[in-house]
Design a protein around this motif. Structure first.
Motif, PDB file in Angstrom:
ATOM      1  N   THR A 218      -1.600   6.843 -11.378  1.00 17.80           N
ATOM      2  CA  THR A 218      -2.417   5.638 -11.193  1.00 17.80           C
ATOM      3  C   THR A 218      -1.988   4.468 -12.069  1.00 17.80           C
ATOM      4  O   THR A 218      -2.311   3.326 -11.760  1.00 17.80           O
ATOM      5  CB  THR A 218      -3.900   5.946 -11.445  1.00 17.80           C
TER       6      THR A 218
ATOM      7  N   LYS B  33       6.517  -0.019  -8.454  1.00 17.19           N
ATOM      8  CA  LYS B  33       5.731  -0.880  -9.332  1.00 17.19           C
ATOM      9  C   LYS B  33       6.611  -1.945  -9.976  1.00 17.19           C
ATOM     10  O   LYS B  33       6.189  -3.105 -10.125  1.00 17.19           O
ATOM     11  CB  LYS B  33       5.032  -0.038 -10.411  1.00 17.19           C
TER      12      LYS B  33
ATOM     13  N   VAL C  66      -0.099   1.660 -10.230  1.00 16.22           N
ATOM     14  CA  VAL C  66      -0.747   0.885  -9.167  1.00 16.22           C
ATOM     15  C   VAL C  66      -1.866   0.029  -9.763  1.00 16.22           C
ATOM     16  O   VAL C  66      -2.339   0.291 -10.859  1.00 16.22           O
ATOM     17  CB  VAL C  66      -1.317   1.799  -8.058  1.00 16.22           C
TER      18      VAL C  66
ATOM     19  N   ILE D 158      -0.344  -3.552  -5.980  1.00 16.73           N
ATOM     20  CA  ILE D 158      -0.195  -2.304  -5.225  1.00 16.73           C
ATOM     21  C   ILE D 158      -1.545  -1.603  -5.162  1.00 16.73           C
ATOM     22  O   ILE D 158      -2.214  -1.419  -6.182  1.00 16.73           O
ATOM     23  CB  ILE D 158       0.821  -1.358  -5.882  1.00 16.73           C
ATOM     24  N   HIS D 159      -1.926  -1.207  -3.948  1.00 11.59           N
ATOM     25  CA  HIS D 159      -3.093  -0.338  -3.775  1.00 11.59           C
ATOM     26  C   HIS D 159      -2.618   1.040  -3.366  1.00 11.59           C
ATOM     27  O   HIS D 159      -1.740   1.176  -2.503  1.00 11.59           O
ATOM     28  CB  HIS D 159      -4.043  -0.877  -2.705  1.00 11.59           C
ATOM     29  N   LEU D 160      -3.193   2.062  -3.978  1.00 13.31           N
ATOM     30  CA  LEU D 160      -2.843   3.439  -3.657  1.00 13.31           C
ATOM     31  C   LEU D 160      -3.960   4.105  -2.868  1.00 13.31           C
ATOM     32  O   LEU D 160      -5.092   4.219  -3.355  1.00 13.31           O
ATOM     33  CB  LEU D 160      -2.582   4.239  -4.934  1.00 13.31           C
TER      34      LEU D 160
ATOM     35  N   CYS E  79       0.839  -1.203   0.000  1.00 10.57           N
ATOM     36  CA  CYS E  79       0.000   0.000   0.000  1.00 10.57           C
ATOM     37  C   CYS E  79       0.871   1.250   0.000  1.00 10.57           C
ATOM     38  O   CYS E  79       1.786   1.377   0.821  1.00 10.57           O
ATOM     39  CB  CYS E  79      -0.910   0.024   1.223  1.00 10.57           C
TER      40      CYS E  79
END
Length: 224
Positions: A185, A153, A188, A163-165, A133
């Motif tokens: 974005t 990334k 992610v 991956i979460h943003l 995250c």
């Protein structure tokens, strides 16, 4: 009085209330709410993802992302001072049954080498690393550079970890970097951003990602 306690201390204007009262609505569970459908379509388009989901709050968006990305017992790598870890009531333990591997941030960013060391090897004694995250802009106001996002990334792809943003203030970050939000974005797999932070809305957030991810997220939103 100007209230600076938080950028969430927002109230709808008369024009907003008028727009709300006149909005075309329907049953969102059946996909019959044209206003929500259009909001989600536009949101996905703006952040360059296949699909999007409206949620009442950023915290719910983040927690649904964790639920959708991970399985019980997974470990999530995130910053020691991140919002998900510090300000979301320990929800990940209750809702996702995941463990946190926290890394001290340096100017809002977890060192790449720290993330790499935190990824678990294959061992029966270890949990699986299920998710990384990031937070951009960070709650401290620091904006993570695009180059940092790319390096993270690249590592995540190498390790096959999504991956979460937490992009609560994503559009503030894009403005600070002078880039289109898609530049951020695209590094992610999923992103949450708040409509109530910098986007002039009194309430609400968006979770965006692949169609498969959002289908899963929609079920978890229903559960919550």
């Amino acid at each position: 009085m100007i209230d600076l306690r938080s950028d969430t201390v927002t109230k709808p204007t008369k024009d907003m209330r008028k727009a709300m009262s006149e909005a075309e609505v329907g049953d969102d569970v059946y996909g019959d709410d044209p206003t929500i459908n259009e909001l989600e379509r536009q949101a996905a388009l703006v952040v360059g993802k296949e699909a999007a989901l409206y949620v009442p709050s950023g915290t719910m968006g983040n927690q649904i992302a964790l639920m959708s990305h991970t399985k019980r017992g997974d470990e999530v790598i995130l910053g020691a001072h991140s919002h998900i870890k510090t300000y979301e009531v320990g929800a990940a333990a209750v809702l996702s049954s995941v463990n946190f591997h926290t890394i001290d941030e340096k100017r809002g960013a977890m060192p790449i080498e720290g993330i790499e060391k935190a990824v678990r090897e294959e061992d029966i004694h270890f949990p699986d690393t299920g998710l990384i995250c990031l937070e951009n802009a960070h709650g401290t106001g620091v904006v993570l550079p695009i180059d940092y996002m790319k390096k993270t990334k690249s590592l995540a792809n190498e390790k096959s970890i999504p991956i979460h943003l937490d992009g609560a203030r994503l559009f503030n970050a894009a403005t600070a970097l002078d880039v289109d939000v898609k530049m951020i974005t695209r590094e992610v797999d999923s992103v949450m951003f708040c409509l109530s932070k910098g986007l002039a809305s009194p309430v609400g957030s968006i979770l965006a990602g692949s169609k498969t991810f959002i289908n899963r997220a929609r079920r978890y939103r229903k559960m919550l």
